[in-house]
Design a protein around this motif. Structure first.
Motif, PDB file in Angstrom:
ATOM      1  N   ILE A  64      -1.641  -7.953   4.094  1.00 29.50           N
ATOM      2  CA  ILE A  64      -0.881  -7.267   4.758  1.00 29.50           C
ATOM      3  C   ILE A  64      -0.602  -5.882   4.279  1.00 29.50           C
ATOM      4  O   ILE A  64      -0.590  -4.889   4.837  1.00 29.50           O
ATOM      5  CB  ILE A  64       0.421  -8.109   5.050  1.00 29.50           C
ATOM      6  CG1 ILE A  64       0.156  -9.034   6.177  1.00 29.50           C
ATOM      7  CG2 ILE A  64       1.385  -6.965   5.751  1.00 29.50           C
ATOM      8  CD1 ILE A  64       1.478 -10.223   6.207  1.00 29.50           C
ATOM      9  N   LEU A  65      -0.386  -6.068   2.856  1.00 30.75           N
ATOM     10  CA  LEU A  65      -0.318  -4.792   1.954  1.00 30.75           C
ATOM     11  C   LEU A  65      -1.185  -3.767   2.352  1.00 30.75           C
ATOM     12  O   LEU A  65      -1.268  -2.843   2.462  1.00 30.75           O
ATOM     13  CB  LEU A  65       0.055  -5.124   0.647  1.00 30.75           C
ATOM     14  CG  LEU A  65       0.194  -3.958  -0.434  1.00 30.75           C
ATOM     15  CD1 LEU A  65       1.181  -3.243  -0.061  1.00 30.75           C
ATOM     16  CD2 LEU A  65       0.192  -4.563  -1.826  1.00 30.75           C
ATOM     17  N   ALA A  66      -2.297  -4.445   2.100  1.00 31.65           N
ATOM     18  CA  ALA A  66      -3.706  -3.618   2.190  1.00 31.65           C
ATOM     19  C   ALA A  66      -4.062  -3.108   3.441  1.00 31.65           C
ATOM     20  O   ALA A  66      -4.190  -1.756   3.556  1.00 31.65           O
ATOM     21  CB  ALA A  66      -4.893  -4.521   1.681  1.00 31.65           C
ATOM     22  N   VAL A  67      -3.745  -3.693   4.538  1.00 30.64           N
ATOM     23  CA  VAL A  67      -3.990  -3.215   5.816  1.00 30.64           C
ATOM     24  C   VAL A  67      -2.778  -2.007   6.242  1.00 30.64           C
ATOM     25  O   VAL A  67      -3.189  -1.217   6.767  1.00 30.64           O
ATOM     26  CB  VAL A  67      -3.749  -4.229   6.821  1.00 30.64           C
ATOM     27  CG1 VAL A  67      -3.817  -3.801   8.327  1.00 30.64           C
ATOM     28  CG2 VAL A  67      -4.966  -5.262   6.637  1.00 30.64           C
ATOM     29  N   GLY A  68      -1.658  -2.353   5.594  1.00 27.93           N
ATOM     30  CA  GLY A  68      -0.450  -1.622   5.940  1.00 27.93           C
ATOM     31  C   GLY A  68      -0.735  -0.166   5.296  1.00 27.93           C
ATOM     32  O   GLY A  68      -0.551   0.759   5.978  1.00 27.93           O
ATOM     33  N   VAL A  69      -1.122  -0.274   4.155  1.00 31.42           N
ATOM     34  CA  VAL A  69      -1.279   1.265   3.303  1.00 31.42           C
ATOM     35  C   VAL A  69      -2.421   1.832   4.024  1.00 31.42           C
ATOM     36  O   VAL A  69      -2.365   3.119   4.217  1.00 31.42           O
ATOM     37  CB  VAL A  69      -1.252   1.118   1.946  1.00 31.42           C
ATOM     38  CG1 VAL A  69      -0.219   0.675   1.224  1.00 31.42           C
ATOM     39  CG2 VAL A  69      -2.510   0.245   1.650  1.00 31.42           C
ATOM     40  N   GLU A  70      -3.415   1.461   4.292  1.00 33.61           N
ATOM     41  CA  GLU A  70      -4.683   1.919   5.030  1.00 33.61           C
ATOM     42  C   GLU A  70      -4.382   2.273   6.590  1.00 33.61           C
ATOM     43  O   GLU A  70      -4.845   3.543   6.634  1.00 33.61           O
ATOM     44  CB  GLU A  70      -5.751   0.870   5.161  1.00 33.61           C
ATOM     45  CG  GLU A  70      -6.645   0.675   3.923  1.00 33.61           C
ATOM     46  CD  GLU A  70      -7.365   1.804   3.321  1.00 33.61           C
ATOM     47  OE1 GLU A  70      -7.713   2.644   4.397  1.00 33.61           O
ATOM     48  OE2 GLU A  70      -7.887   1.936   2.207  1.00 33.61           O
ATOM     49  N   ILE A  71      -3.570   1.561   7.128  1.00 31.72           N
ATOM     50  CA  ILE A  71      -3.077   2.183   8.377  1.00 31.72           C
ATOM     51  C   ILE A  71      -2.020   3.437   8.247  1.00 31.72           C
ATOM     52  O   ILE A  71      -2.101   4.199   9.148  1.00 31.72           O
ATOM     53  CB  ILE A  71      -2.244   1.110   9.273  1.00 31.72           C
ATOM     54  CG1 ILE A  71      -3.117  -0.108   9.634  1.00 31.72           C
ATOM     55  CG2 ILE A  71      -1.377   1.538  10.392  1.00 31.72           C
ATOM     56  CD1 ILE A  71      -2.468  -1.303  10.192  1.00 31.72           C
ATOM     57  N   GLY A  72      -1.285   3.335   7.318  1.00 33.06           N
ATOM     58  CA  GLY A  72      -0.388   4.573   6.956  1.00 33.06           C
ATOM     59  C   GLY A  72      -1.470   5.731   6.739  1.00 33.06           C
ATOM     60  O   GLY A  72      -1.279   6.726   7.312  1.00 33.06           O
ATOM     61  N   MET A  73      -2.337   5.651   5.886  1.00 29.38           N
ATOM     62  CA  MET A  73      -3.283   6.693   5.533  1.00 29.38           C
ATOM     63  C   MET A  73      -4.117   7.078   6.773  1.00 29.38           C
ATOM     64  O   MET A  73      -4.298   8.164   7.402  1.00 29.38           O
ATOM     65  CB  MET A  73      -4.099   6.504   4.483  1.00 29.38           C
ATOM     66  CG  MET A  73      -3.503   6.248   3.087  1.00 29.38           C
ATOM     67  SD  MET A  73      -4.732   6.201   1.518  1.00 29.38           S
ATOM     68  CE  MET A  73      -5.578   4.703   2.288  1.00 29.38           C
TER      69      MET A  73
END
Length: 236
Positions: A64-73
């Motif tokens: 979830i952390l990995a997906v979340g930060v990539e969605i942010g970028m």
């Protein structure tokens, strides 16, 4: 035997390369995946070793952390029209700083909690030579097949190529260019997360350098495999 060893050793880079491929097809790039993998591995290791989180939950939270930060970028890149090079370079520096804060510049050791990912599915003894393939290699193969099918045979794949080939033409054809670009970064985050967990399982130690240089490997693998940096071309 050498080929099997090479396959095992490059599984993480291969998984990241598939995620990078999706981003490159849209005409973007992600320089942050190496440091993001370090951050995810450190976060997962800290959850398990120091914060008392159950291993399956720690893995899910890490993804979830990995997906979340990539969605942010991806959101900034797709909505604000900032160059992906700039945003992901900033992300790389940010992830490195956050990872250093979380681990206090120290390595985090596991006691084999992720050993299940190293279970040998193929274990053949012949002429004194052991031929072994752990389960994470088959995860990599499954990911390649899934995304090959996704890109080649689905409406999503065709739209992704259209966005990378010509964003204006894709928009006029009724394609949601912003969300397609965002989805590519989201998938990239998921694959970086999976690769990070596998990398952590392999070495049982998380530190700031665990993902060092993987962004170059992922970009190089995608480009050597046929992806065009200008977008709109390439396959799994």
């Amino acid at each position: 035997l050498n080929l099997l060893n090479i396959l095992s050793q490059n599984t993480c880079a291969g998984i990241m390369a598939i995620g990078m491929l999706l981003v490159i097809i849209t005409g973007g790039i992600d320089l942050s995946v190496g440091m993001l993998s370090s951050l995810v591995a450190i976060f997962c290791a800290k959850c398990i070793a120091d914060w008392g989180v159950l291993t399956p939950i720690a893995v899910i939270l890490s993804l979830i952390l990995a997906v979340g930060v990539e969605i942010g970028m991806g959101y900034i890149i797709s909505r604000k029209k900032v160059e992906p090079f700039i945003i992901t370079l900033g992300g790389m520096i940010t992830f490195q700083g956050v990872a250093l804060v979380i681990c206090h510049s120290q390595e985090v050791r596991l006691a084999g909690e992720l050993e299940a990912l190293k279970t040998n599915v193929l274990n053949i003894q012949a002429n004194g030579i052991a031929l072994q393939l752990p389960i994470y290699v088959f995860i990599f193969i499954a990911i390649v097949i899934i995304f090959w099918l996704l890109l080649k045979y689905t409406k999503y794949g065709r739209r992704l190529y259209a966005v990378g080939s010509n964003k204006d033409a894709a928009f006029l054809a009724g394609i949601d260019v912003k969300n397609m670009t965002l989805s590519a970064y989201a998938f990239n985050g998921l694959l970086v997360g999976i690769a990070s967990i596998i990398l952590l399982a392999r070495v049982n130690v998380a530190n700031i350098t665990i993902g060092d240089g993987y962004e170059i490997d992922a970009i190089a693998a995608a480009v050597i495999g046929g992806a065009a940096m200008s977008g709109g071309k390439g396959n799994a």
